[in-house]
Design an enzyme around this catalytic site. Structure first.
Site, short mmCIF file in Angstrom:
data_model
loop_
_atom_site.label_atom_id
_atom_site.label_comp_id
_atom_site.label_asym_id
_atom_site.label_seq_id
_atom_site.Cartn_x
_atom_site.Cartn_y
_atom_site.Cartn_z
N GLU A 1 26.43 19.65 11.71
CA GLU A 1 26.08 20.78 12.41
C GLU A 1 26.83 20.93 13.61
OE1 GLU A 1 22.06 22.48 14.52
OE2 GLU A 1 22.48 20.48 14.53
N TYR B 1 27.52 29.48 15.18
CA TYR B 1 26.98 28.27 14.50
C TYR B 1 27.41 27.97 13.10
CZ TYR B 1 23.20 25.67 12.59
OH TYR B 1 22.42 24.33 12.01
#
Length: 421
Positions: A231, A143
């Site tokens: 993101e 992530y």
């Protein structure tokens, strides 16, 4: 918005036991647009193409993916949770990995259909494009995100060596895996900063130097395009030992539209609240909420105070609407059209403190709006300030059935009571 970033850049308001979404003003672009933008900055992304018809699907399979046996078909809407979403037609999932022969069938079942996810609300969003991507062989999922951090007063990189799933769950179960690296906005990202991020991601086989360069390129994209959020979930490691942005979400600061014209040309108004689109066309500051009392106020601070006092008296605001200090009569009319277009609005509260904005202009706008729009809900009006007497006279002589208020508290109380009646 998804994951931990969702908590950082948006919030919900709980009022009288009801949850309301509070939206932020920023440009949101589709996944395929974000991938194209990242590719321009040298970030590794999967090969892909966006299509909007079955003819384009078939052409892309032949021309872009001549040797692929499997493809990923991704519905394109401006909301997260697509993979676990459900189409109103009954199809489960907005992301599918299928054999090349099945691509036209699955894409055809997505195009033009409404996809409902945990972020769209029950109304869902129409899928106008699907994104066809090569299927990568992933050996590791991580992530990565960059946000603007209030505490450090600059960009903050958040990373985790586990990804591809809810970052909130990871943060709760494995808080030690989450790393945060603040970046000095004046100095920019350094090799040391990028190395900290890569060490936190702990790639299994990808070259460390190449990985550091990828992190630096992502930061440059964030900085040069006026991002408010970038993101990537997952930031994947492939069998060829590369870091690849397998899925990405980018938001941009609306205040930078004047210098990011190419990016803001990517805006997809069909995916936005039509009321906000209509408001933007006439230079009104409007944000749709989920309440029942429509608000028209001049000044952001007064608008927030009006919303707070409505909630204090047990009501829920249907919107934030700031007509500003120089609104014309035409803008006031358009504001009323927007308010009355919302079926949830059961009462309207107009709260004007006239300084630069003159009360008589607002009053004339209300009267003209009533002539153009069939007002079927009670309207509470509180006027104070410049030309207030002229404004009150215009309203009185109009013959309209209005509820007048002496002050803000009185206006909010009367709006809530009108709603109940």
């Amino acid at each position: 918005m998804r994951g931990l970033v969702n908590k950082l850049v948006s919030r919900s308001l709980s009022v009288s036991g009801k949850w309301q979404k509070q939206q932020l003003r920023r440009l949101n672009i589709h996944e395929y647009q974000g991938a194209e933008l990242m590719g321009k900055y040298g970030v590794n992304v999967p090969k892909g193409v966006a299509v909007s018809s079955l003819d384009e699907v078939k052409s892309a399979i032949q021309q872009v993916f001549p040797n692929e046996t499997e493809l990923v078909v991704k519905s394109q809407i401006l909301a997260g949770g697509r993979g676990l979403g459900t189409f109103k037609s009954g199809l489960k999932g907005g992301v599918h990995i299928v054999n090349r022969g099945q691509v036209p069938d699955i894409a055809g079942k997505m195009l033009g259909q409404v996809l409902v996810t945990k972020q769209t609300g029950p109304q869902g969003k129409v899928v106008s494009k699907v994104y066809l991507c090569e299927k990568l062989s992933l050996v590791n999922e991580m992530y990565f995100s960059i946000i603007l951090d209030r505490k450090s007063a600059g960009p903050l990189i958040i990373a985790c060596k586990k990804g591809g799933t809810s970052i909130e769950d990871l943060a709760e179960k494995f808080p030690d895996m989450i790393i945060k690296v603040p970046i000095d906005v004046f100095a920019g990202i350094t090799d040391e900063d990028a190395a900290k991020v890569v060490d936190g991601l702990a790639p299994k086989a990808a070259d460390r130097k190449d990985s550091i360069e990828q992190v630096k390129k992502l930061y440059e994209l964030f900085r040069k395009t006026d991002c408010t959020m970038l993101e990537i979930n997952p930031l994947a490691e492939t069998s060829t030992n590369q870091l690849v942005a397998a899925d990405a979400k980018l938001n941009f600061d609306d205040n930078a539209a004047f210098r990011q014209k190419d990016i803001f040309a990517l805006r997809d108004p069909t995916q936005e609240d039509p009321r906000e689109v209509a408001a933007a066309k006439v230079d009104l500051n409007y944000i749709g909420l989920d309440g029942e009392i429509g608000c028209m106020v001049n000044g952001a601070g007064l608008a927030m105070a009006t919303m707070d006092i409505i909630k204090l008296h047990g009501g829920t605001p249907a919107n934030f609407l700031d007509v500003g200090g120089n609104a014309s009569e035409h803008q006031v009319v358009e504001a009323f059209k927007i308010l009355t277009s919302d079926d949830k609005v059961k009462a309207i509260l107009v709260n004007i403190f006239g300084g630069i904005m003159k009360c008589d202009v607002i009053a004339s706008g209300i009267v003209n709006a009533a002539k153009e729009v069939s007002l079927k809900v009670p309207v509470v009006v509180r006027l104070e300030g410049t030309n207030v007497e002229q404004g009150k006279r215009i309203l009185k002589e109009s013959g309209m059935k209005l509820i007048t208020a002496d002050d803000l508290d009185d206006a909010a109380e009367k709006a809530v009571k009108a709603l109940a009646n």
